[in-house]
Motif scaffolding. Structure first.
Motif, PDB file in Angstrom:
ATOM      1  N   SER A   1       0.721  -1.290  -0.121  1.00 10.50           N
ATOM      2  CA  SER A   1      -0.044   0.278   0.522  1.00 10.50           C
ATOM      3  C   SER A   1       0.645   1.055   0.060  1.00 10.50           C
ATOM      4  O   SER A   1       0.430   2.438  -0.749  1.00 10.50           O
ATOM      5  CB  SER A   1      -0.529   0.163   0.815  1.00 10.50           C
ATOM      6  OG  SER A   1      -1.178   1.316   1.245  1.00 10.50           O
TER       7      SER A   1
ATOM      8  N   THR B   1       0.972   4.000  -2.625  1.00 10.38           N
ATOM      9  CA  THR B   1       0.933   5.277  -1.930  1.00 10.38           C
ATOM     10  C   THR B   1       2.064   6.576  -2.589  1.00 10.38           C
ATOM     11  O   THR B   1       1.751   7.488  -3.566  1.00 10.38           O
ATOM     12  CB  THR B   1       0.377   6.309  -1.105  1.00 10.38           C
ATOM     13  OG1 THR B   1       0.211   4.701  -0.914  1.00 10.38           O
ATOM     14  CG2 THR B   1       0.178   6.825  -0.143  1.00 10.38           C
TER      15      THR B   1
ATOM     16  N   THR C   1      -2.640  -1.035  -7.793  1.00 13.14           N
ATOM     17  CA  THR C   1      -3.570  -0.064  -7.078  1.00 13.14           C
ATOM     18  C   THR C   1      -4.638  -0.962  -7.068  1.00 13.14           C
ATOM     19  O   THR C   1      -5.138  -0.807  -5.889  1.00 13.14           O
ATOM     20  CB  THR C   1      -3.827   1.152  -8.391  1.00 13.14           C
ATOM     21  OG1 THR C   1      -2.029   1.763  -8.180  1.00 13.14           O
ATOM     22  CG2 THR C   1      -4.064   2.102  -7.075  1.00 13.14           C
TER      23      THR C   1
ATOM     24  N   ILE D   1      -7.022  -1.594  -3.552  1.00 13.72           N
ATOM     25  CA  ILE D   1      -8.482  -0.775  -3.696  1.00 13.72           C
ATOM     26  C   ILE D   1      -8.914  -2.300  -2.750  1.00 13.72           C
ATOM     27  O   ILE D   1      -9.799  -2.202  -2.346  1.00 13.72           O
ATOM     28  CB  ILE D   1      -8.903  -1.112  -5.118  1.00 13.72           C
ATOM     29  CG1 ILE D   1      -8.104   0.555  -5.405  1.00 13.72           C
ATOM     30  CG2 ILE D   1     -10.599  -0.022  -4.745  1.00 13.72           C
ATOM     31  CD1 ILE D   1      -8.501   0.871  -6.552  1.00 13.72           C
TER      32      ILE D   1
ATOM     33  N   SER E   1      -7.681  -2.926   0.765  1.00 14.37           N
ATOM     34  CA  SER E   1      -8.679  -2.365   1.853  1.00 14.37           C
ATOM     35  C   SER E   1     -10.525  -2.260   1.667  1.00 14.37           C
ATOM     36  O   SER E   1     -10.428  -0.997   2.549  1.00 14.37           O
ATOM     37  CB  SER E   1      -7.973  -0.841   1.115  1.00 14.37           C
ATOM     38  OG  SER E   1      -9.031  -0.703  -0.272  1.00 14.37           O
TER      39      SER E   1
ATOM     40  N   ASN F   1     -15.996   0.926  -0.234  1.00 10.58           N
ATOM     41  CA  ASN F   1     -15.665   2.771  -0.197  1.00 10.58           C
ATOM     42  C   ASN F   1     -15.763   2.552   1.651  1.00 10.58           C
ATOM     43  O   ASN F   1     -15.746   2.786   2.415  1.00 10.58           O
ATOM     44  CB  ASN F   1     -16.147   3.128  -0.498  1.00 10.58           C
ATOM     45  CG  ASN F   1     -16.998   2.831  -1.829  1.00 10.58           C
ATOM     46  OD1 ASN F   1     -16.191   1.819  -2.335  1.00 10.58           O
ATOM     47  ND2 ASN F   1     -17.746   3.320  -2.562  1.00 10.58           N
ATOM     48  N   THR F   2     -14.884   4.072   1.446  1.00 10.91           N
ATOM     49  CA  THR F   2     -14.325   4.556   3.302  1.00 10.91           C
ATOM     50  C   THR F   2     -15.549   5.780   3.789  1.00 10.91           C
ATOM     51  O   THR F   2     -17.359   5.364   2.477  1.00 10.91           O
ATOM     52  CB  THR F   2     -13.452   5.672   2.872  1.00 10.91           C
ATOM     53  OG1 THR F   2     -13.640   6.596   2.244  1.00 10.91           O
ATOM     54  CG2 THR F   2     -12.033   4.967   3.014  1.00 10.91           C
TER      55      THR F   2
ATOM     56  N   GLU G   1     -15.966   7.620  -0.898  1.00 10.82           N
ATOM     57  CA  GLU G   1     -14.102   7.836  -2.181  1.00 10.82           C
ATOM     58  C   GLU G   1     -13.807   6.651  -1.653  1.00 10.82           C
ATOM     59  O   GLU G   1     -13.466   6.222  -0.777  1.00 10.82           O
ATOM     60  CB  GLU G   1     -14.226   9.059  -1.452  1.00 10.82           C
ATOM     61  CG  GLU G   1     -13.734  10.891  -2.398  1.00 10.82           C
ATOM     62  CD  GLU G   1     -13.855  11.103  -3.500  1.00 10.82           C
ATOM     63  OE1 GLU G   1     -13.126  10.245  -4.301  1.00 10.82           O
ATOM     64  OE2 GLU G   1     -14.893  10.832  -4.451  1.00 10.82           O
ATOM     65  N   ARG G   2     -13.975   6.561  -3.062  1.00 11.57           N
ATOM     66  CA  ARG G   2     -12.719   5.620  -3.145  1.00 11.57           C
ATOM     67  C   ARG G   2     -11.355   5.372  -3.340  1.00 11.57           C
ATOM     68  O   ARG G   2     -11.207   6.410  -4.028  1.00 11.57           O
ATOM     69  CB  ARG G   2     -12.913   4.290  -4.624  1.00 11.57           C
ATOM     70  CG  ARG G   2     -12.843   2.955  -4.395  1.00 11.57           C
ATOM     71  CD  ARG G   2     -13.136   2.746  -5.538  1.00 11.57           C
ATOM     72  NE  ARG G   2     -14.138   2.418  -6.319  1.00 11.57           N
ATOM     73  CZ  ARG G   2     -15.312   0.801  -5.963  1.00 11.57           C
ATOM     74  NH1 ARG G   2     -14.487   0.469  -5.256  1.00 11.57           N
ATOM     75  NH2 ARG G   2     -16.219   0.760  -6.650  1.00 11.57           N
ATOM     76  N   PRO G   3     -10.144   4.685  -2.243  1.00 11.30           N
ATOM     77  CA  PRO G   3      -9.034   5.368  -2.639  1.00 11.30           C
ATOM     78  C   PRO G   3      -9.030   5.404  -3.817  1.00 11.30           C
ATOM     79  O   PRO G   3      -8.779   4.153  -4.128  1.00 11.30           O
ATOM     80  CB  PRO G   3      -8.845   4.674  -1.295  1.00 11.30           C
ATOM     81  CG  PRO G   3      -9.338   3.729  -1.199  1.00 11.30           C
ATOM     82  CD  PRO G   3     -10.883   3.709  -1.643  1.00 11.30           C
ATOM     83  N   PHE G   4      -7.420   5.481  -4.477  1.00 11.05           N
ATOM     84  CA  PHE G   4      -6.805   5.588  -5.672  1.00 11.05           C
ATOM     85  C   PHE G   4      -8.066   6.230  -6.733  1.00 11.05           C
ATOM     86  O   PHE G   4      -6.927   6.131  -8.462  1.00 11.05           O
ATOM     87  CB  PHE G   4      -6.400   4.588  -5.811  1.00 11.05           C
ATOM     88  CG  PHE G   4      -5.176   3.727  -4.897  1.00 11.05           C
ATOM     89  CD1 PHE G   4      -4.030   5.516  -4.312  1.00 11.05           C
ATOM     90  CD2 PHE G   4      -5.637   3.258  -3.415  1.00 11.05           C
ATOM     91  CE1 PHE G   4      -3.133   4.923  -3.631  1.00 11.05           C
ATOM     92  CE2 PHE G   4      -3.699   3.383  -2.676  1.00 11.05           C
ATOM     93  CZ  PHE G   4      -3.344   3.907  -2.435  1.00 11.05           C
ATOM     94  N   TYR G   5      -8.652   5.671  -6.815  1.00  3.05           N
ATOM     95  CA  TYR G   5     -10.217   6.115  -8.281  1.00  3.05           C
ATOM     96  C   TYR G   5      -9.132   7.066  -8.546  1.00  3.05           C
ATOM     97  O   TYR G   5      -9.331   7.442 -10.555  1.00  3.05           O
ATOM     98  CB  TYR G   5     -11.522   6.425  -7.526  1.00  3.05           C
ATOM     99  CG  TYR G   5     -12.231   6.305  -8.939  1.00  3.05           C
ATOM    100  CD1 TYR G   5     -13.165   5.273  -9.868  1.00  3.05           C
ATOM    101  CD2 TYR G   5     -12.386   8.049  -9.371  1.00  3.05           C
ATOM    102  CE1 TYR G   5     -12.769   5.277 -11.341  1.00  3.05           C
ATOM    103  CE2 TYR G   5     -13.394   7.946 -10.253  1.00  3.05           C
ATOM    104  CZ  TYR G   5     -13.838   6.503 -11.198  1.00  3.05           C
ATOM    105  OH  TYR G   5     -14.384   6.923 -12.384  1.00  3.05           O
TER     106      TYR G   5
END
Lengths: 223, 887
Positions: free
Chosen positions: B214, B218, B238, B242, B245, B248-249, B253-257
């Motif tokens: 991760s 990043t 990536t 995703i 992880s 979605n948070t 927002e989805r991280p790395f989208y």
């Protein structure tokens, strides 16, 4: 989407690269995967790839086909058929980049004179070329100029063009070929010399026998 | 460009099939290879010989061990030459010859010298060769050089070392893992491909460390990635991050989208496509997230490059399975692809369209497909037929056009698989769309008039027998069926006879005429056909002997066996002729679990009809045989269920023990399979002491110790308990393995006289409610549910608390109940908020149970479930609720 997890965690990988002639016979091949463990399995694969793609027109743009969960991109020129195979989860465009790299590098090495005969006469170059493109399934290099440069220049001060071969090297090559040619000069023959991508042609149009020999002899003396 | 001087008139013979390798022979090339040993090396000649050797290998010629060794040794001499070209060929042939470990030693020092050479080409190639042929021991010697090479300023050398690292990681992970600092450094390299190779290696080194991956992702998604290949790799890593992880948070927002989205605007098509594909494969992807990816794929559809079109349409095809609406925008582009030169692209386009098409576009689409079908291969046609089938089920009103299409392609040329796909599709449509029945049956009748596949003819005849009599005018099918009796082979004739009988039994008006036809079959040349005709004439009462009721006849003709054929077969084999007739109810109904290979019945005779597959003896038969051979347990009656083996010891302990629970009506037998893994020991009088203090309803009635347990030959010991009859009693048992140990000399096999008593603690085991339920599926749940009636229905609602996902909740309930999920309802579609799961089973006491589970999940992952049970006995329905309430 059964293989969902597997491919995404892995590197792009090439299963094999094939260079076949217009009858599906091998010119040069290299397998990187264990999917075809025996010679017979390999030959059977080559045969089915060849028959499946035979009738398609892959001369201007690279074409693509699926066969038993493999993706095959291919391109033809003259009597040569170029194939690159990858798994069915592979990015098709990566495969086609590898194919293009191989195809263009061969064209550079054979001086755009790409046909089976030239390929066989310069088989060492083709094999070195395969060796420089992919190592054990992993893509090493896809830029045709870099590949051809590495193969032809015999050194890696990259970009040293083929033409920088010294004239004495060229002449040495020519001499050797002449000797051989003269020895078997019984029938009609033509003289040409090649050495690692460098070829000298002694006449541009239909010279007579005597002319050839004269040219040869002249060269012979000058060396 | 200069043309070769080939002259037609001079060179006609040579030209036809000219090859520098013409007439090449292994033996002579091996002779030529002696030049490698010359004191005065001729590099040119040596190169040529190597090329010839490589040519032979490339053509599939193989060298014997001796030949390969000989060539290898002489090749090693060529390291003396300073010729660059020759050295390249030497590297190549060493890799191709793949020398054995003891041979590798010979070249090691030469290669190590090259690895430290000033010439970059030597360094890069020597690394690749050495890493290819080396084994672990040598690796520690050269490790230092490899680390240096990874950070070499020449990028070809660095790449060579990194790629070799990727390969070596498979065999020597602990060594390669020590290089991660150097690899880390070269991830920052300015050369694109070095970065690519370094990234691949670094990820493989750290792949088991989620946090590290991760972090890597990043930092790189913010930094610069130079080559498209490295970018593709980063996209893959990536999406892995995703995926791991989780959802979605909180903010949605989805991280790395954003990173994936930005890759859609990269300049390399390879990267754009990789990103688009990664987005479409995100789990639970939303339409909003999909849109940009679909847009770039749509652009690719119009590319002049076939590879690009193929890649795009293949991805869209996959998306259409889950998000058909998202793809509809591309329909126009897709329609133009139907005429694509590349048939793979055309087929993918068609099947995508069939998935996304709406009702109004069906007719137009069918017209286009008809033109297209004639010039594609069978494999593509099957794909199209399957797509049409699902389209028809989606738009039942359009059945006429689709059915006509299917029947027209059925008349055309095609192989078995293709025809079978069409027939299967028609059959499914007839089943699901009642209006389509008459025309569908008619098409099938037409087809069997001229069908070359026996299998398909018999299938259709069988189907016709079930469906035909229920149509408005059954008599019109008789002609087609009787034609089979006249024209076809014995197998088809026999099934035609059965079909006729079915018409006779159901349609009274046709009965007399059917009898006439059946009587004619009595003179058939094949005995199976004659037998069937006789049988049916008698059962339907053609000979005036009305022995059985109408219902019996229909049951006999139409009823399907409710027992697995393999089980029936073994029971029939075990049946010994006696006064008592064979009772089909005694056949176990358990769906067979894994076959028990070593207990396969020897000398199987082929099944009577020749058509029955000789399936492997199922586990339960083996258990039943085993248990009934033990006198202590013979009085327990019919075995109801045997569980799968459950391990009671850790893997790789001294003694390995697993247990199988055999459930009878009033008893439970525990079978302990023990294996002794110590060669120096012989165990005697092995038994398991079971403590039933936490299982109050059970009382021990018998135990059968194992006389002796030698090394590595498994044996069984049994303990039997009595329990209240018909009650799903549950309880927990703690277990102790007791035995006498005797020393064995593994060399001589002699055993000591004296033994020592010893004990070995086993894990606890439980008898659960699920042990009392057999997994027996039903093919049509709705019918079964309706016919069971609401009399014994019990409905209640339960809260299951917080769960990770609906899938988890559904699986948990299925496991607790131990019932068979029906109609694929155990699969929960991604992201759904509610789900209905259908289960079927047989409860102890042979009571059928059907369960309908409705699940719902709300925001904070609270799962609620409505449980509706129907069964033949209301106490059973209650029992199921009790199981859930207590579970």
């Amino acid at each position: 989407m059964a293989n969902f997890g597997t491919y995404q965690e892995s590197c792009p990988s090439i299963k094999n690269i094939l260079l076949l002639d217009s009858e599906g016979k091998r010119v040069a091949i290299k397998y990187y995967s264990d999917d075809w463990p025996t010679l017979n399995a390999k030959l059977a694969f080559e045969k089915s790839v060849f028959t499946k793609t035979q009738k398609t027109n892959a001369r201007t743009e690279a074409e693509i086909a699926m066969l038993d969960n493999n993706i095959i991109v291919y391109k033809f020129v003259q009597d040569l058929h170029f194939f690159v195979t990858g798994g069915d989860d592979e990015n098709e465009l990566i495969l086609s980049t590898v194919l293009q790299g191989f195809f263009d590098a061969v064209a550079l090495l054979l001086r755009s004179n790409v046909d089976k005969r030239e390929a066989l006469e310069n088989l060492d170059l083709i094999l070195l070329c395969l060796d420089e493109i992919v190592d054990g399934g992993m893509v090493l290099e896809t830029d045709a100029h870099v590949i051809a440069g590495k193969v032809a220049s015999h050194s890696m001060d990259a970009g040293a063009p083929l033409s920088e071969q010294t004239i004495s090297q060229a002449l040495a090559t020519a001499r050797e070929h002449l000797t051989r040619s003269l020895l078997k000069a019984a029938g009609g023959f033509h003289v040409f010399a090649f050495h690692y991508g460098y070829r000298l042609f002694f006449a541009a149009s239909r010279p007579t026998h005597t002319q050839q020999v004269i040219v040869c002899a002249g060269l012979w003396n000058s060396v | 460009m200069a043309q070769p001087l080939a002259k037609k008139d001079d060179d006609r013979d040579d030209e036809a099939e000219y090859s520098p390798f013409i007439g090449i022979e292994k033996g002579s090339v091996l002779q030529e290879a002696r030049v490698f040993n010359d004191p005065q090396l001729d590099p040119r000649r040596c190169s040529q010989v190597i090329t010839k050797l490589l040519y032979l290998l490339n053509q599939g010629e193989s060298f014997t061990k001796v030949e390969a060794t000989e060539v290898f040794f002489s090749v090693t001499k060529l390291f003396q030459s300073k010729d660059l070209g020759l050295r390249r060929m030497v590297y190549l042939i060493i890799k191709e010859l793949s020398p054995s470990a003891d041979e590798v030693i010979i070249v090691t020092s030469s290669l190590m010298k090259d690895m430290n050479s000033k010439t970059d080409m030597y360094r890069a190639n020597a690394i690749r060769v050495l890493c290819r042929i080396t084994d672990g021991t040598l690796l520690t010697q050269i490790e230092r050089y490899l680390k240096q090479a990874i950070v070499d300023k020449n990028h070809v050398v660095a790449s060579a070392a990194l790629v070799s690292g990727v390969h070596l990681l498979q065999t020597n992970p602990e060594i390669v893992k020590r290089w991660s600092n150097e690899v880390q450094e070269s991830v920052q390299s300015r050369a694109g491909l070095v970065q690519f190779h370094a990234l691949a290696l670094l990820h493989q080194i750290r792949q088991n460390d989620r946090l590290a991956v991760s972090k890597l992702v990043t930092s790189l998604t913010r930094g610069t990635v130079r080559s498209p290949l490295a970018q593709c790799l980063l996209i893959r890593y990536t999406s892995q991050v995703i995926r791991e992880s989780g959802q979605n948070t909180q903010t949605g927002e989805r991280p790395f989208y954003n990173y994936l989205d930005s890759c859609l605007r990269h300049k390399a098509e390879m990267v754009i496509f990789e990103a688009a594909r990664a987005i479409t494969e995100l789990s639970g992807v939303t339409n909003q997230e999909l849109t940009p990816a679909i847009t770039v794929l749509q652009l690719f559809l119009n590319s002049s490059k076939p590879v690009l079109r193929f890649a795009a349409v293949r991805t869209l095809n996959k998306v259409a399975m889950t998000h058909p609406m998202a793809v509809t925008n591309c329909n126009i582009d897709m329609e133009s692809l139907i005429s694509d030169q590349n048939r793979s692209i055309a087929t993918l386009a068609i099947t995508t369209l069939l998935k996304t098409g709406n009702e109004s576009s069906v007719d137009r689409l069918m017209k286009q497909i008809t033109n297209f079908m004639s010039d594609i291969a069978d494999e593509f046609k099957i794909v199209v037929v399957e797509a049409i089938r699902s389209l028809c089920l989606k738009f039942p009103l359009k059945y006429r056009a689709l059915m006509n299409f299917l029947s027209s392609i059925l008349r055309e040329e095609g192989g078995f698989e293709y025809k079978k796909a069409i027939v299967d599709s028609i059959v499914i449509l007839i089943r699901d769309i009642p209006e389509a029945k008459e025309s569908g049956l008619f098409h099938l009748c037409e087809f069997i008039e001229d069908c070359e596949f026996t299998y398909l003819s018999t299938q259709i005849l069988h189907f016709l027998g079930n469906e035909g009599p229920k149509t408005s005018d059954p008599s019109k099918y008789i002609r087609y069926i009787y034609n089979r009796v006249i024209l076809e082979n014995a197998t088809v004739r026999a099934s035609a006879v059965s079909t006729l009988a079915k018409f006779g039994a159901l349609v009274d008006s046709l009965k007399p005429r059917i009898f006439v036809l059946l009587r004619r079959c009595l003179f058939d040349s094949d005995d199976e056909v004659r037998d069937r005709a006789t049988l049916y004439l008698n059962t339907i009462g053609g000979d005036g002997s009305v022995g059985e009721t109408d219902k019996d006849v229909k049951d006999f003709l139409f009823g399907s066996l409710d027992v697995p054929l393999a089980n029936l077969e073994t029971c029939l084999k075990n049946y010994e002729p006696s006064e008592e007739s064979f009772d089909i109810d005694s056949v176990p109904k358990e769906v067979k679990s894994q076959p028990l290979a070593e207990k396969k019945a020897p000398g199987k005779k082929p099944a009577a009809l020749g058509a029955l597959p000789t399936g492997p003896t199922s586990t339960i038969d083996a258990y039943e045989k085993l248990l009934s051979s033990i006198p202590e347990f013979s009085g327990f009656g019919q075995l109801f269920k045997s569980s799968v083996p459950m391990e009671l010891t850790e893997a790789e302990t001294e003694y390995s023990v697993n247990v199988v629970k055999h459930i009878y009506d009033g008893h439970v037998v525990f079978q302990f399979n023990c294996t002794n893994t110590i060669p120096e020991q012989l165990l005697e009088n092995v038994c398991v002491i079971m403590d039933a203090t936490e299982a109050e309803e059970f009382s021990e009635v018998a135990s059968k110790p194992l006389r002796s347990l030698p090394y590595d030959s498994p044996g069984q010991t049994f303990v039997a308990f009595e329990k209240p009859v018909g009650v799903p009693a549950v309880g927990k048992f703690s277990n102790m393995l007791k035995f006498i140990v005797k020393e064995v000399d593994p060399a001589t096999g002699e055993t000591d006289e004296d033994g020592v008593e010893d004990e070995y603690q086993l894990e606890d085991l439980e008898v659960l409610p699920a042990d009392y339920i057999l997994k027996v599926g039903v093919s049509n749940f709705r019918n079964a549910w309706e016919s069971m009636g609401p009399d014994n229905e019990r409905v209640d609602e339960y809260g299951l608390g917080a769960r990770e996902s609906l899938t988890e909740a559904v699986n948990a309930v299925i496991n607790i109940l131990g019932m068979q999920p029906c109609e694929g309802t155990e699969v929960v579609p991604n992201n759904s908020r509610s789900h209905t799961c259908l289960l079927a089973g047989v409860f102890i006491g042979n009571a059928k149970v059907l369960v309908r589970l409705s699940f719902g999940i709300d925001g904070p992952k609270q799962v609620a479930m409505k449980l509706a049970v129907r069964s033949e006995d209301e106490t059973v329905s209650d029992a199921i609720h009790e199981i859930i309430a207590s579970g």
